[in-house]
Scaffold this motif. Structure first.
Motif, PDB file in Angstrom:
ATOM      1  N   GLY A  12       3.252  -2.006   4.459  1.00 32.08           N
ATOM      2  CA  GLY A  12       1.806  -2.122   4.642  1.00 32.08           C
ATOM      3  C   GLY A  12       1.374  -3.546   4.379  1.00 32.08           C
ATOM      4  O   GLY A  12       2.191  -4.457   4.314  1.00 32.08           O
ATOM      5  N   ARG A  51       4.401   4.480  -1.231  1.00 31.51           N
ATOM      6  CA  ARG A  51       3.068   4.313  -0.631  1.00 31.51           C
ATOM      7  C   ARG A  51       2.122   3.757  -1.696  1.00 31.51           C
ATOM      8  O   ARG A  51       2.229   4.122  -2.870  1.00 31.51           O
ATOM      9  CB  ARG A  51       2.542   5.651  -0.119  1.00 31.51           C
ATOM     10  CG  ARG A  51       3.215   6.077   1.173  1.00 31.51           C
ATOM     11  CD  ARG A  51       2.386   7.124   1.841  1.00 31.51           C
ATOM     12  NE  ARG A  51       1.030   6.646   2.118  1.00 31.51           N
ATOM     13  CZ  ARG A  51       0.054   7.390   2.626  1.00 31.51           C
ATOM     14  NH1 ARG A  51       0.279   8.653   2.897  1.00 31.51           N
ATOM     15  NH2 ARG A  51      -1.130   6.884   2.857  1.00 31.51           N
ATOM     16  N   ASP A  52       1.195   2.929  -1.274  1.00 33.49           N
ATOM     17  CA  ASP A  52       0.328   2.284  -2.266  1.00 33.49           C
ATOM     18  C   ASP A  52      -0.469   3.299  -3.100  1.00 33.49           C
ATOM     19  O   ASP A  52      -0.657   3.120  -4.296  1.00 33.49           O
ATOM     20  CB  ASP A  52      -0.581   1.218  -1.628  1.00 33.49           C
ATOM     21  CG  ASP A  52      -1.620   1.782  -0.691  1.00 33.49           C
ATOM     22  OD1 ASP A  52      -1.515   2.976  -0.302  1.00 33.49           O
ATOM     23  OD2 ASP A  52      -2.549   1.030  -0.339  1.00 33.49           O
ATOM     24  N   ASP A  53      -0.859   4.418  -2.442  1.00 40.23           N
ATOM     25  CA  ASP A  53      -1.659   5.426  -3.151  1.00 40.23           C
ATOM     26  C   ASP A  53      -0.881   6.076  -4.301  1.00 40.23           C
ATOM     27  O   ASP A  53      -1.473   6.647  -5.208  1.00 40.23           O
ATOM     28  CB  ASP A  53      -2.099   6.536  -2.187  1.00 40.23           C
ATOM     29  CG  ASP A  53      -2.575   5.963  -0.874  1.00 40.23           C
ATOM     30  OD1 ASP A  53      -3.783   5.968  -0.647  1.00 40.23           O
ATOM     31  OD2 ASP A  53      -1.722   5.470  -0.107  1.00 40.23           O
ATOM     32  N   GLY A  70      -3.498  -2.783  -4.632  1.00 45.53           N
ATOM     33  CA  GLY A  70      -4.852  -3.286  -4.415  1.00 45.53           C
ATOM     34  C   GLY A  70      -5.773  -2.771  -5.517  1.00 45.53           C
ATOM     35  O   GLY A  70      -5.651  -1.612  -5.940  1.00 45.53           O
ATOM     36  N   ASN A  72      -8.668  -1.840  -5.308  1.00 45.31           N
ATOM     37  CA  ASN A  72      -9.413  -0.694  -4.789  1.00 45.31           C
ATOM     38  C   ASN A  72      -8.679   0.614  -5.067  1.00 45.31           C
ATOM     39  O   ASN A  72      -9.281   1.594  -5.517  1.00 45.31           O
ATOM     40  CB  ASN A  72      -9.644  -0.844  -3.277  1.00 45.31           C
ATOM     41  CG  ASN A  72      -8.374  -1.175  -2.504  1.00 45.31           C
ATOM     42  OD1 ASN A  72      -7.525  -1.923  -2.976  1.00 45.31           O
ATOM     43  ND2 ASN A  72      -8.224  -0.629  -1.321  1.00 45.31           N
ATOM     44  N   ASP A 162     -16.092   1.068   3.569  1.00 41.45           N
ATOM     45  CA  ASP A 162     -14.678   0.887   3.893  1.00 41.45           C
ATOM     46  C   ASP A 162     -14.244  -0.545   3.565  1.00 41.45           C
ATOM     47  O   ASP A 162     -15.073  -1.415   3.309  1.00 41.45           O
ATOM     48  CB  ASP A 162     -14.454   1.161   5.393  1.00 41.45           C
ATOM     49  CG  ASP A 162     -12.994   1.467   5.721  1.00 41.45           C
ATOM     50  OD1 ASP A 162     -12.189   1.626   4.777  1.00 41.45           O
ATOM     51  OD2 ASP A 162     -12.664   1.536   6.915  1.00 41.45           O
ATOM     52  N   VAL A 164     -13.172  -4.170   4.262  1.00 38.81           N
ATOM     53  CA  VAL A 164     -13.476  -5.161   5.301  1.00 38.81           C
ATOM     54  C   VAL A 164     -12.739  -6.447   4.961  1.00 38.81           C
ATOM     55  O   VAL A 164     -12.714  -6.872   3.799  1.00 38.81           O
ATOM     56  CB  VAL A 164     -14.997  -5.459   5.365  1.00 38.81           C
ATOM     57  CG1 VAL A 164     -15.303  -6.444   6.486  1.00 38.81           C
ATOM     58  CG2 VAL A 164     -15.792  -4.185   5.542  1.00 38.81           C
ATOM     59  N   SER A 166     -11.792  -9.385   7.947  1.00 41.90           N
ATOM     60  CA  SER A 166     -12.427 -10.327   8.875  1.00 41.90           C
ATOM     61  C   SER A 166     -13.746  -9.774   9.416  1.00 41.90           C
ATOM     62  O   SER A 166     -14.592 -10.518   9.891  1.00 41.90           O
ATOM     63  CB  SER A 166     -11.492 -10.612  10.047  1.00 41.90           C
ATOM     64  OG  SER A 166     -11.302  -9.421  10.794  1.00 41.90           O
ATOM     65  N   THR A 169     -12.962  -5.084  12.757  1.00 41.67           N
ATOM     66  CA  THR A 169     -12.931  -3.626  12.962  1.00 41.67           C
ATOM     67  C   THR A 169     -14.354  -3.072  13.010  1.00 41.67           C
ATOM     68  O   THR A 169     -14.670  -2.225  13.838  1.00 41.67           O
ATOM     69  CB  THR A 169     -12.128  -2.949  11.825  1.00 41.67           C
ATOM     70  OG1 THR A 169     -10.855  -3.568  11.768  1.00 41.67           O
ATOM     71  CG2 THR A 169     -11.967  -1.460  12.057  1.00 41.67           C
TER      72      THR A 169
HETATM   73  O1  PRT Z   1       1.058   3.526   3.814  1.00 42.79           O
HETATM   74  P1  PRT Z   1       0.272   3.138   2.619  1.00 42.79           P
HETATM   75  O2  PRT Z   1      -0.545   4.265   2.054  1.00 42.79           O
HETATM   76  O3  PRT Z   1       1.131   2.457   1.596  1.00 42.79           O
HETATM   77  O4  PRT Z   1      -0.718   1.973   3.108  1.00 42.79           O
HETATM   78  P2  PRT Z   1      -2.261   2.052   3.550  1.00 42.79           P
HETATM   79  O5  PRT Z   1      -2.294   2.225   5.030  1.00 42.79           O
HETATM   80  O6  PRT Z   1      -3.034   3.004   2.713  1.00 42.79           O
HETATM   81  O7  PRT Z   1      -2.775   0.616   3.115  1.00 42.79           O
HETATM   82  P3  PRT Z   1      -2.734  -0.802   3.893  1.00 42.79           P
HETATM   83  O8  PRT Z   1      -1.326  -1.258   4.050  1.00 42.79           O
HETATM   84  O9  PRT Z   1      -3.585  -0.765   5.122  1.00 42.79           O
HETATM   85  O10 PRT Z   1      -3.506  -1.701   2.817  1.00 42.79           O
HETATM   86  C1  PRT Z   1      -2.981  -1.892   1.538  1.00 42.79           C
HETATM   87  C2  PRT Z   1      -4.002  -2.671   0.715  1.00 42.79           C
HETATM   88  O11 PRT Z   1      -4.220  -3.938   1.317  1.00 42.79           O
HETATM   89  C3  PRT Z   1      -5.383  -2.067   0.614  1.00 42.79           C
HETATM   90  O12 PRT Z   1      -5.477  -1.029  -0.345  1.00 42.79           O
HETATM   91  C4  PRT Z   1      -6.226  -3.277   0.227  1.00 42.79           C
HETATM   92  O13 PRT Z   1      -6.133  -3.494  -1.182  1.00 42.79           O
HETATM   93  C5  PRT Z   1      -5.499  -4.438   0.937  1.00 42.79           C
HETATM   94  N1  PRT Z   1      -6.174  -4.909   2.177  1.00 42.79           N
HETATM   95  C6  PRT Z   1      -6.454  -6.219   2.451  1.00 42.79           C
HETATM   96  C7  PRT Z   1      -6.589  -4.184   3.212  1.00 42.79           C
HETATM   97  C8  PRT Z   1      -7.150  -5.061   4.144  1.00 42.79           C
HETATM   98  N2  PRT Z   1      -7.049  -6.328   3.648  1.00 42.79           N
HETATM   99  C9  PRT Z   1      -7.689  -4.543   5.387  1.00 42.79           C
HETATM  100  N3  PRT Z   1      -8.185  -5.324   6.186  1.00 42.79           N
HETATM  101  N4  PRT Z   1      -6.555  -2.839   3.466  1.00 42.79           N
HETATM  102  C10 PRT Z   1      -7.016  -2.369   4.613  1.00 42.79           C
HETATM  103  N5  PRT Z   1      -7.590  -3.151   5.576  1.00 42.79           N
HETATM  104  C11 PRT Z   1      -8.022  -2.428   6.820  1.00 42.79           C
HETATM  105  C12 PRT Z   1      -9.354  -1.690   6.654  1.00 42.79           C
HETATM  106  O14 PRT Z   1      -9.140  -0.384   6.164  1.00 42.79           O
HETATM  107  C13 PRT Z   1      -9.905  -1.674   8.066  1.00 42.79           C
HETATM  108  O15 PRT Z   1      -9.370  -0.632   8.827  1.00 42.79           O
HETATM  109  O16 PRT Z   1      -8.227  -3.322   7.870  1.00 42.79           O
HETATM  110  C14 PRT Z   1      -9.404  -2.973   8.613  1.00 42.79           C
HETATM  111  C15 PRT Z   1     -10.458  -4.023   8.410  1.00 42.79           C
HETATM  112  O17 PRT Z   1      -9.943  -5.291   8.655  1.00 42.79           O
HETATM  113  P4  PRT Z   1     -10.836  -6.374   9.426  1.00 42.79           P
HETATM  114  O18 PRT Z   1     -10.035  -7.661   9.299  1.00 42.79           O
HETATM  115  O19 PRT Z   1     -10.957  -5.924  10.847  1.00 42.79           O
HETATM  116  O20 PRT Z   1     -12.162  -6.468   8.713  1.00 42.79           O
END
Ligand code: PRT
Ligand code: ZN
Length: 289
Positions: A12, A51-53, A70, A72, A162, A164, A166, A169
């Motif tokens: 991830g 998995r991070d969770d 993270g 969060n 949610d 954010v 950049s 999304t």
């Molecule tokens: O599979 P697993 O459960 O381990 O991973 P996951 O899919 O739950 O998490 P993952 O890999 O997406 O993210 C892991 C951690 O990265 C998050 O918990 C945050 O602490 C951190 N992080 C940093 C982010 C982002 N940047 C991010 N941009 N987590 C998610 N996003 C997603 C957001 O959910 C949205 O869908 O990206 C999208 C927004 O991005 P922009 O750039 O379009 O704004």
């Protein structure tokens, strides 16, 4: 020495940076090659790739000693389980993003009081409820495990809360960010009963060294002795600069210092204006205070 277990995200957004921090810290993690448990060759440490969770729970239960996650995910876990068993030892310099409130882009935003009565979709119901409580706002929290950004379009919610980064999304889904609920970064965490253990402190010192070195630069230049004070003001070092005599000159000295910040061209130009010459800025590989 007891064997530590450190949990990082398997695959991830935090995986590469977490693994790279451990490599740069000289722990010698083996190549994961799809394994769940990966030994380190240079430190009494096993990595758990999950998995991070699952990371906060694995630490709370004692399966892992420490982990990188993270803020969060940690905060949501702590609020959900009313747990104070985990402590944050370091905030790391990657994974930066924010948990924010977003509404359909054509809707007018008149401030947080507008939240009252809205249905807000989120994967972080406990953080959101906690925020609403602290702000004295009432709203309906709709829990979703994914695709939260589609909720307003589908009529499931009026707004979303949610992650954010950049903002792309949100834009792609016709939403606009209106309020930051909390800023997020990756954090190094451990169980409270391990907080002051020698091994955890050793890891922290290594992480500090890597993060400090990444931001710091070693600067060398020649200048008049009388300009040293003014030069130190322009490029503040971690400690007092080292002065070395220059062969054949009583007036000129070589100045060496470690600067905390990135050296911009503007800073070099200012140093030159103060009479500094032969200015060299070099990266630092390792640093320990
Ligand atoms: O599979 P697993 O459960 O381990 O991973 P996951 O899919 O739950 O998490 P993952 O890999 O997406 O993210 C892991 C951690 O990265 C998050 O918990 C945050 O602490 C951190 N992080 C940093 C982010 C982002 N940047 C991010 N941009 N987590 C998610 N996003 C997603 C957001 O959910 C949205 O869908 O990206 C999208 C927004 O991005 P922009 O750039 O379009 O704004
Ligand atoms: Zn996850």
């Amino acid at each position: 020495m007891s064997l530590l277990t450190l949990a990082i995200q398997k695959s991830g957004r935090l995986s590469t940076s977490s693994y790279s921090l451990l490599q740069k810290s000289g722990l010698g993690p083996e190549e994961p090659n799809g394994r769940l448990k990966v030994p380190c060759t240079q430190f009494p440490l096993d990595l758990f790739l999950i998995r991070d969770d699952d990371i906060p729970g694995s630490i709370s239960s004692g399966t892992c000693t420490c982990g990188i996650v993270g803020s969060n995910v940690l905060q949501e876990y702590q609020l959900e389980h009313l747990s104070s068993q985990i402590v944050v030892k370091r905030t790391l310099d990657f994974g930066a993003c924010r948990l924010a409130l977003a509404i359909p882009k054509d809707l007018e935003w008149n401030g947080p009081r507008q939240i009252k009565g809205l249905r807000i979709a989120t994967s972080y119901p406990n953080i959101l409820k906690n925020f609403l409580k602290q702000e004295g706002l009432e709203a309906e929290v709709v829990s979703m495990s994914g695709s939260v950004e589609a909720a307003p379009e589908l009529g499931i919610a009026d707004a979303i809360c949610d992650i954010v980064s950049s903002g792309e999304t949100l834009r792609m889904n016709g939403l606009k960010e209106v309020l930051t609920i909390t800023d997020v970064k990756a954090v190094f965490i451990c169980r409270r009963d391990q907080e002051n253990s020698k091994e955890i402190e050793r890891l922290c010192t290594r992480f500090d060294g890597v993060m400090g070195a990444e931001n710091a630069r070693y600067i060398m230049m020649n200048a008049k002795r009388s300009a040293v004070e003014a030069i130190s003001q322009v490029a503040p070092g971690l400690s007092r600069p080292t002065l070395l005599p220059l062969a054949g000159s009583d007036e000129m000295v070589a100045i060496h210092m470690v600067a905390r910040e990135t050296m911009f061209w503007e800073t070099l130009e200012k140093l030159r204006e103060l009479g500094a010459r032969d200015i060299l800025v070099v990266p630092i590989e390792k640093m320990m205070a």
